[in-house]
Motif scaffolding. Sequence first.
Motif, short mmCIF file in Angstrom:
data_model
loop_
_atom_site.label_atom_id
_atom_site.label_comp_id
_atom_site.label_asym_id
_atom_site.label_seq_id
_atom_site.Cartn_x
_atom_site.Cartn_y
_atom_site.Cartn_z
N ALA A 239 0.83 -1.21 0.00
CA ALA A 239 0.00 0.00 0.00
C ALA A 239 0.86 1.25 0.00
O ALA A 239 0.58 2.23 -0.71
CB ALA A 239 -0.93 0.00 1.21
N ILE A 270 -5.77 -3.99 -2.23
CA ILE A 270 -4.83 -2.95 -1.78
C ILE A 270 -5.08 -1.65 -2.53
O ILE A 270 -5.09 -0.56 -1.95
CB ILE A 270 -3.38 -3.44 -1.98
CG1 ILE A 270 -3.08 -4.62 -1.06
CG2 ILE A 270 -2.39 -2.30 -1.72
CD1 ILE A 270 -1.79 -5.34 -1.37
N VAL A 274 -6.09 2.03 -0.90
CA VAL A 274 -5.34 3.27 -1.11
C VAL A 274 -6.23 4.33 -1.77
O VAL A 274 -6.27 5.49 -1.36
CB VAL A 274 -4.09 3.01 -1.97
CG1 VAL A 274 -3.38 4.33 -2.33
CG2 VAL A 274 -3.12 2.09 -1.22
#
Length: 404
Positions: A239, A270, A274
């Motif tokens: 990340a 992931i 984000v």
Amino acid sequence: MTNDLDHFVKDGCEALEIKLVRDVEDIENDDISFPPEMCHQVFGENENVFGYTDLKIKLYHTAASLQTYLGISYTDKLDPAKTGGLKPDDIEGCMKKVLAPGYLKNIDLFVSSLEKDKNFTPCGTLKHSFTVTPDDGGDKRTFEVYFSETTTPGFLPYHERLQTFLMWFVDAASYIDVDDDQWTFFTVFEKYQSSEGSIRYATAAYSTVYRYYAYPANTRPRVSQVLTLPPYRKLGICAQMLQAIYSHFMIQPEVRDITVEDPSEDFQRIRDYVDAKNCETLPAFQPAKLRNGFTTEMATQACSKFKINKKQARRIYEILRLKNTNTSDKTEYLAYRLDIKNRLNAPFQKKKLELNRLQKVLKPEEFAATQTAAGLGETQARLSSLYRTLESEYRRVIHRLEHY
């Protein structure tokens, strides 16, 4: 004959032992060993190695520069003279196809290369640094993300050794054409203090990004290969690396948006985390606006601020709306589910329209021959299944947003 030779067959993943070696003591430390997740790209589809008993394949890398040692040992080897010419597999020949030139077969030379690792410094430009405190309560660890290009001094020989890990941990992986200068690289290193007190580095993760041309004078970077090495997983490193990639390209005015090439489920999760964490800061993604449905304003802000394309922006809207939906409120929860199902149902509706058009121009018997569409009940069941899977994925992202 087959039964007599069974003891000469070994699972390649069981035979192969991989290590990232920091000090001489690590060579005998079995606790830092890790197996490959796959080896069919090296040893064939069945992942077996034939012709040896008690086979062990040692693939050691110095932790920083990834200088490689290959050791092959066994207690017995198939004798072609006793098996009608049947030969054992050429293990080194298979390994040689994926290893970078210059790998070592002498353990003493490998030990000597550990000394050179003490002076290793990462290639490229430092883009991001961060610290991680492991969930088990261990000591805080420091990591750095570096940006490199094909022209970065010293990087390509290092990358040639690094990319070998793809063969063991990424299905259908292939090596990139480094003669193409549109490739860029982001590499994560752990920065730590050795027992002597000096600063050392260890390779932890990396990603390749290709800068595609976008008409008329733009670029569209595409994240291609992403790998976190097994000893560094579950630390949030991927990340952080993805955020560093975003930060690098977001400030470039010629970049239209940032895409991802065929993401795995794990990487998509992931990416969602984000992107959702970033979009939560935008006015268009605030709770009051999320309840009104996906808007052009959301797509515009996500793209202009974070270079997120429209399709991914819509997905982030759905995640954040679920995060802000009171699922105990039947009316509110139903409104959310209907919104998502309407999007999921769009392809089915499009197919239905196409079938209606066909029915008008084809004879009844011709139209009947084209019928592969599922009945209404089956379509609804498939839609419900799609929704349940999607909500489950979204909830995993939301859990991470709420706890990290």
